[in-house]
Scaffold this motif. Sequence first.
Motif, short mmCIF file in Angstrom:
data_model
loop_
_atom_site.label_atom_id
_atom_site.label_comp_id
_atom_site.label_asym_id
_atom_site.label_seq_id
_atom_site.Cartn_x
_atom_site.Cartn_y
_atom_site.Cartn_z
N CYS A 124 -25.11 0.38 -17.40
CA CYS A 124 -26.40 0.08 -17.41
C CYS A 124 -26.69 -1.44 -17.43
O CYS A 124 -27.50 -2.10 -16.74
N HIS A 125 -25.68 -2.11 -18.13
CA HIS A 125 -25.85 -3.58 -18.02
C HIS A 125 -25.46 -4.26 -16.74
O HIS A 125 -26.16 -4.89 -16.21
N PHE A 126 -24.28 -4.05 -16.23
CA PHE A 126 -23.83 -4.69 -14.97
C PHE A 126 -24.64 -4.08 -13.83
O PHE A 126 -24.73 -4.80 -12.89
N GLY A 127 -24.83 -2.74 -13.88
CA GLY A 127 -25.52 -2.23 -12.72
C GLY A 127 -27.04 -2.43 -12.52
O GLY A 127 -27.68 -2.56 -11.40
N PHE A 128 -27.62 -2.54 -13.81
CA PHE A 128 -28.96 -2.35 -13.90
C PHE A 128 -29.66 -3.50 -14.67
O PHE A 128 -30.99 -3.63 -14.87
N GLY A 129 -28.73 -4.62 -15.09
CA GLY A 129 -29.33 -5.65 -15.97
C GLY A 129 -29.93 -5.39 -17.23
O GLY A 129 -31.07 -6.27 -17.53
N MET A 130 -29.51 -4.09 -17.94
CA MET A 130 -30.23 -3.73 -18.92
C MET A 130 -29.56 -4.50 -20.38
O MET A 130 -28.53 -4.72 -20.32
N ASP A 131 -30.58 -4.67 -21.29
CA ASP A 131 -30.05 -5.06 -22.61
C ASP A 131 -29.43 -3.92 -23.27
O ASP A 131 -29.91 -2.88 -23.17
N VAL A 132 -28.33 -4.07 -23.96
CA VAL A 132 -27.61 -2.91 -24.78
C VAL A 132 -27.89 -3.15 -26.08
O VAL A 132 -27.36 -4.34 -26.70
N VAL A 133 -28.31 -1.95 -26.90
CA VAL A 133 -28.39 -2.22 -28.30
C VAL A 133 -27.60 -0.67 -28.71
O VAL A 133 -27.48 0.25 -28.02
N PHE A 134 -26.81 -0.95 -30.01
CA PHE A 134 -26.15 0.81 -30.04
C PHE A 134 -25.69 0.71 -31.56
O PHE A 134 -25.93 -0.21 -32.36
N PHE A 135 -25.68 2.11 -31.72
CA PHE A 135 -25.05 2.48 -33.27
C PHE A 135 -23.95 3.25 -33.09
O PHE A 135 -23.71 3.96 -32.23
N ASP A 136 -23.01 2.66 -34.18
CA ASP A 136 -21.51 3.42 -34.27
C ASP A 136 -21.46 3.42 -35.72
O ASP A 136 -21.82 2.38 -36.61
N ARG A 137 -20.80 4.47 -36.17
CA ARG A 137 -20.46 4.57 -37.85
C ARG A 137 -19.51 3.48 -38.20
O ARG A 137 -19.48 3.25 -39.30
N TYR A 138 -18.74 2.65 -37.05
CA TYR A 138 -17.85 1.93 -37.27
C TYR A 138 -18.03 0.75 -36.61
O TYR A 138 -18.57 0.69 -35.63
N PRO A 139 -17.49 -0.35 -37.31
CA PRO A 139 -17.82 -1.87 -36.40
C PRO A 139 -16.86 -1.83 -34.81
O PRO A 139 -15.93 -1.18 -35.01
N VAL A 140 -17.66 -2.21 -33.99
CA VAL A 140 -17.16 -2.19 -32.73
C VAL A 140 -16.99 -3.88 -32.43
O VAL A 140 -18.25 -4.32 -31.91
N ALA A 141 -15.78 -4.33 -32.21
CA ALA A 141 -15.62 -5.50 -32.19
C ALA A 141 -15.88 -6.02 -30.71
O ALA A 141 -16.51 -7.06 -30.33
N ASP A 142 -15.65 -5.35 -29.65
CA ASP A 142 -15.84 -5.74 -28.34
C ASP A 142 -16.14 -4.25 -27.46
O ASP A 142 -15.47 -3.70 -27.07
N PRO A 143 -17.46 -4.10 -27.52
CA PRO A 143 -17.88 -2.85 -26.63
C PRO A 143 -17.94 -2.92 -25.20
O PRO A 143 -18.11 -2.24 -24.46
N GLY A 144 -17.39 -4.23 -24.47
CA GLY A 144 -17.14 -4.30 -23.07
C GLY A 144 -18.35 -4.96 -22.77
O GLY A 144 -18.31 -5.08 -21.36
N VAL A 145 -19.44 -5.33 -23.16
CA VAL A 145 -20.63 -5.79 -22.41
C VAL A 145 -21.23 -6.73 -23.86
O VAL A 145 -21.23 -6.46 -24.93
N PRO A 146 -22.25 -7.53 -23.41
CA PRO A 146 -23.06 -8.38 -24.36
C PRO A 146 -23.81 -7.07 -24.97
O PRO A 146 -24.84 -6.55 -24.31
N ALA A 147 -23.92 -6.92 -26.25
CA ALA A 147 -24.38 -5.91 -26.80
C ALA A 147 -24.66 -6.08 -28.28
O ALA A 147 -24.01 -7.00 -28.87
N ARG A 148 -25.57 -5.66 -29.02
CA ARG A 148 -26.13 -5.79 -30.32
C ARG A 148 -25.87 -4.42 -31.34
O ARG A 148 -26.59 -3.29 -30.75
#
Length: 319
Positions: free
Chosen positions: A166-190
């Motif tokens: 989504c981010h690299f292919g379509f320039g989308m902003d990324v937001v996410f929820f996970d039950r655990y902290p994700v230090a490096d989701p692989g893309v700029p994300a909140r």
Amino acid sequence: MTKPKIIVTRRWPREVEARLADEFNVTLNETDRPLGQAELREALLQADAVLPTVTDRLGADLFEGGVRAKMLGNFGVGFNHIDIAAARSAGLVVTNTPAVLTGATADLAMTLLLMCARRAGEGERELRSGGWTGWRPTHLCGAQVTGKTIGIIGMGRIGQAMAQRCHFGFGMDVVFFDRYPVADPGVPARQMATVEEVLAAADFVSLHCPGGGENHNLINRQRLACMKPSAFLINTARGDVVDEDALVEALDEGLLAGAGLDVFKAEPAVSGALTGRDDVVLLPHLGSATTETRIAMGMRVVDNLHAFFDGHRPPDAVN
């Protein structure tokens, strides 16, 4: 040395079945018909290892009174169709097939997202039925994807792969929820604190969390009401993550614009309340369905079998 007896509950890619036949005493399901509960119980009594799929329901009652089998080599990542605690109590190791289906499942989630946004299913049905009357400025106008916000629920391997597309292919902003902290989701994300915050912020919501347990009906009436009326819900996770009745009601009321579903609560049965809608794209559980991926999944199970019967902990043991 006597080869371990293996029972496979469905047909697998021929390359994998050939390897199983060469390396184990294997019984294949020649008809590819789902086994009933009595047949699954009998398999557990007869085999040293049983290789189930998502279509096999292995509840606690199947393990009662003891079984011969010592391993369940599940063909797939998700294992909420298996009572893991009961299997452990009965002395069985359960394995799955992580990593090898990440790309294929993320590709399928992206397919659903694009089909929903651009009304591709509606367009194909119109054309095939002979109803297309030609190009016009207002015909089947959908939603822009580029530059929008993707919300991801469950930022594991597949969630991260979807975020990258989504981010690299379509320039989308990324937001996410996970039950655990994700230090490096692989893309700029909140990373957001709640599912509700993600649903409220996103133009597209893609589910990549496990099924069962506390995720049963994770997307319910209250949470659907948090979504933008212009937003779309994509589910390639497990059918029980979404309350399907609540989804239909929310679509009727315009709480969201549409949905793309690859998984369902009562597979292979799908509610007519879903199949009759043009604002829902439906696929028959195709997430990992590429030839390369299905072969890799099967080979991963074989590797786990060898580790187990050689006296080692299988690399993909989940219990």
